[in-house]
Design a protein around this motif. Structure first.
Motif, mmCIF file in Angstrom:
data_model
loop_
_atom_site.group_PDB
_atom_site.id
_atom_site.type_symbol
_atom_site.label_atom_id
_atom_site.label_comp_id
_atom_site.label_asym_id
_atom_site.label_seq_id
_atom_site.Cartn_x
_atom_site.Cartn_y
_atom_site.Cartn_z
ATOM 1 N N THR A 13 0.851 -1.192 0.000
ATOM 2 C CA THR A 13 0.000 0.000 0.000
ATOM 3 C C THR A 13 0.888 1.244 0.000
ATOM 4 N N ASP A 18 -0.660 13.570 -3.164
ATOM 5 C CA ASP A 18 -0.657 13.246 -4.596
ATOM 6 C C ASP A 18 0.330 14.134 -5.371
ATOM 7 N N ILE A 23 2.982 6.220 -9.355
ATOM 8 C CA ILE A 23 2.813 4.833 -9.794
ATOM 9 C C ILE A 23 4.053 4.373 -10.567
ATOM 10 N N ILE A 40 -3.502 -3.558 -9.535
ATOM 11 C CA ILE A 40 -3.327 -2.223 -8.941
ATOM 12 C C ILE A 40 -4.682 -1.547 -8.836
ATOM 13 N N THR A 41 -4.985 -0.946 -7.701
ATOM 14 C CA THR A 41 -6.115 -0.015 -7.628
ATOM 15 C C THR A 41 -5.587 1.265 -7.007
ATOM 16 N N GLN A 42 -6.131 2.373 -7.474
ATOM 17 C CA GLN A 42 -5.613 3.645 -6.987
ATOM 18 C C GLN A 42 -6.726 4.669 -6.957
ATOM 19 N N MET A 51 -2.823 3.933 -2.998
ATOM 20 C CA MET A 51 -2.692 2.855 -3.978
ATOM 21 C C MET A 51 -2.509 1.522 -3.273
ATOM 22 N N MET A 53 -1.428 -2.378 -4.269
ATOM 23 C CA MET A 53 -0.804 -3.144 -5.340
ATOM 24 C C MET A 53 -0.581 -4.573 -4.843
ATOM 25 N N ASN B 7 -10.604 -3.008 -1.374
ATOM 26 C CA ASN B 7 -9.747 -1.970 -0.801
ATOM 27 C C ASN B 7 -10.149 -1.649 0.638
#
Lengths: 96, 455
Positions: A13, A18, A23, A40-42, A51, A53, B7
């Motif tokens: 994580t 930002d 990434i 991956i989610t962000q 993020m 991963m 998540n």
């Protein structure tokens, strides 16, 4: 209960302010450490970059400990918080 | 494999560990020492030392590696052994202190936090070896750093051995005297039990029971902080909803213990024993059982309603935890050690929580009067009577109860004592001023209770 199988999947994580290129930076470090990114989610939450991963270390020569150390060091350099934890913990806690 | 965890779930777990103090309280390796008995005490000590080092040499390292990989802190790595009275009995000696020293040396060598099992099971009567062991306890605790001791003085099947209760009152007093230069810390490593369990991973009461295998790995989970935050999320919910919320949370907490325990056992190549479904507090802010009770709507822990709140909490933790583990054991329930729980300390200091209320609370939760500092001039008979009361609760209610009180020599009500680390600090609590001496000096046994006609 099924036999406990140990695998090499790591949840990485990344949380912090930002900016451009996060990434790319994290992913290239993972590639350099011979990890394979599976997912991956962000999102951006109130200006905070978050993020998650999933990385497979099966083909990496590095031990988990060394990988974690390198990633946490990268986090410090980038001014982000990077955590690495084995995926099984999440699987075990949230899925029966 | 595609990601199958959301998540939110990943964030929840990380938050539990980073913000809510989720941890594995202990991984405890139980080791049988039954093959170490020898007529010669020096040889017995040597065998005990070698066996502990051989079996548990990698315990601490394995724990540290797992903690790093899975991200869940493992606070303590411990060893429990066969009650020493059973091993030492054939030695031609009057003191078993050298055995405690051998255990201590082994614990130091392998880098563990505590070693339990300087123990005797005397619920029905004492053998010569049992009595020698109990009489060795004060010196053993003063001479060692890591050794913990426990004595089982009663059970629901046998009743209460009041001779042993009296002896334990004297033993606690003596242990306090011998460690008075360190705020009587010897007593923090000594427990008197009723209905002691054989697979308890928690100190000071852990021992490896006679019915246990050669070697086994038991786990104790923690997690008051996680439950506290869950309770705080639904401030006005009715109890049904609250209980369900606690069950769900306890499930997740216990799951982490089950995983780490099974992995540790696998890597050490020994059988996995049990998960102890516990809510074990630490002195850290937010990691308190008292805080949970207060979050349920009590102004201070100890006020009217506290026993009911604790009963509900304890039951919900067990229900949630039981689903999460293949084998549940140990003491399983919420612990209420005063010195180790910032909320309990505050409640005592505010005058909300008394020894009598704590005794009532022990009827509905795990274990008993735990880590309570009392005035140093409390008599051995009064301490014995406190043990007798707790043992009676355990005997009648068919549950484990225990007493771990610390008569702090040289200190009195109004003062406090600092034990440091996980043992925390404690205000000295008053005990009843009227004598129990005549009662205690009767001796003999309180007969086993009838288990029908329950009222």
């Amino acid at each position: 209960m099924a036999e406990l199988m140990e695998n090499n999947k790591i949840v990485v994580t990344v949380v912090g302010k930002d900016r451009k290129g996060i990434i790319a930076q994290v992913a290239s470090k993972v590639a350099q450490l011979e990890g394979n990114v599976l997912d991956i989610t962000q999102t951006i939450l109130q200006g905070n970059f978050t993020m998650i991963m999933i990385v497979d270390l099966a083909e990496s020569q590095l031990s988990f400990g060394k990988f974690k150390e390198e990633m946490e060091l990268l986090g410090k350099e980038m001014g982000m918080v990077i955590t690495c934890m084995h995926q099984d913990l999440f699987q075990f806690m949230h899925r029966i | 494999m595609p990601i199958s965890i959301t998540n939110e779930e990943i964030k929840e777990t990380i938050n539990m560990i980073q913000a809510e103090n989720l941890d594995i309280r202990t991984i405890t390796m139980g080791i049988s020492l039954r093959d170490c008995a020898d007529g010669d005490i020096n040889k017995t000590c040597q065998k005990i030392y070698e066996k502990i080092v051989r079996y548990a040499g990698n315990l601490a390292k394995t724990g540290e590696m797992l903690a790093q990989e899975y991200g869940v802190p493992i606070i303590n790595k411990r060893v429990s052994v066969t009650p020493i009275s059973l091993i030492a009995e054939s030695c031609q000696t009057d003191s078993y202190v050298p055995i405690a020293e051998a255990m201590d040396k082994a614990a130091k060598e392998i880098g563990i936090n505590f070693i339990g099992g300087f123990s005797a099971l005397v619920q029905k009567g004492m053998t010569i070896g049992d009595e020698k062991l109990i009489r060795s306890i004060p010196e053993a605790l003063a001479a060692t750093e890591f050794v913990c001791s426990s004595v089982n003085v009663g059970s629901s099947k046998t009743g209460i051995n009041m001779d042993a209760v009296r002896l334990m009152g004297e033993t606690i007093k003596k242990a306090a005297e011998l460690t008075k230069d360190r705020d009587s810390i010897g007593c923090a490593k000594l427990v008197a039990f009723c209905n002691a369990v054989e697979d308890n991973p928690f100190m000071a009461g852990a021992f490896h029971g006679p019915g246990e295998p050669e070697v086994v790995l038991n786990v104790g989970v923690s997690g008051p902080g996680v439950v506290l935050n869950a309770v705080r999320r639904i401030p006005n919910a009715p109890f049904d909803e609250l209980a369900t919320m606690i069950k769900h949370t306890a499930f997740k907490v216990t799951r982490s213990g089950e995983l780490i325990g099974r992995l540790a056992a696998k890597r050490l190549n020994i059988p996995f024993g049990i998960v102890d479904l516990s809510l074990a507090p630490t002195p850290a802010v937010g990691d308190s059982v008292a805080d949970i009770l207060e979050a349920m709507g009590l102004e201070r822990c100890g006020t009217h309603g506290t026993t009911a709140a604790l009963a509900m909490l304890n039951d919900a933790v067990k229900k949630g935890g039981a689903m999460a583990s293949s084998h549940v054991g140990g003491l399983s329930g919420a612990f209420i050690p005063v010195s180790e729980d910032a909320g309990m300390i505050r409640a005592v200091e505010d005058g909300a929580l008394s020894l009598d209320k704590l005794e009532a609370m022990t009827c509905v939760c795990s274990v008993g009067l735990d880590m309570i500092a009392i005035p140093g001039d409390t008599t051995a008979e009064t301490i014995a009577a406190i043990i007798a009361d707790e043992a009676a609760i355990g005997m009648i209610n068919k549950k484990t109860t225990a007493v771990r009180v610390i008569p702090v020599i040289g200190k009195n009500v109004g003062e406090s004592v600092e034990f440091g680390g996980l043992l925390g600090h404690a205000p000295i609590m008053p005990v009843n001023q009227y004598s129990s001496a005549e009662f205690i000096h009767r001796g003999g046994r309180i007969p086993a209770p009838i288990h029908a006609l329950n009222n």
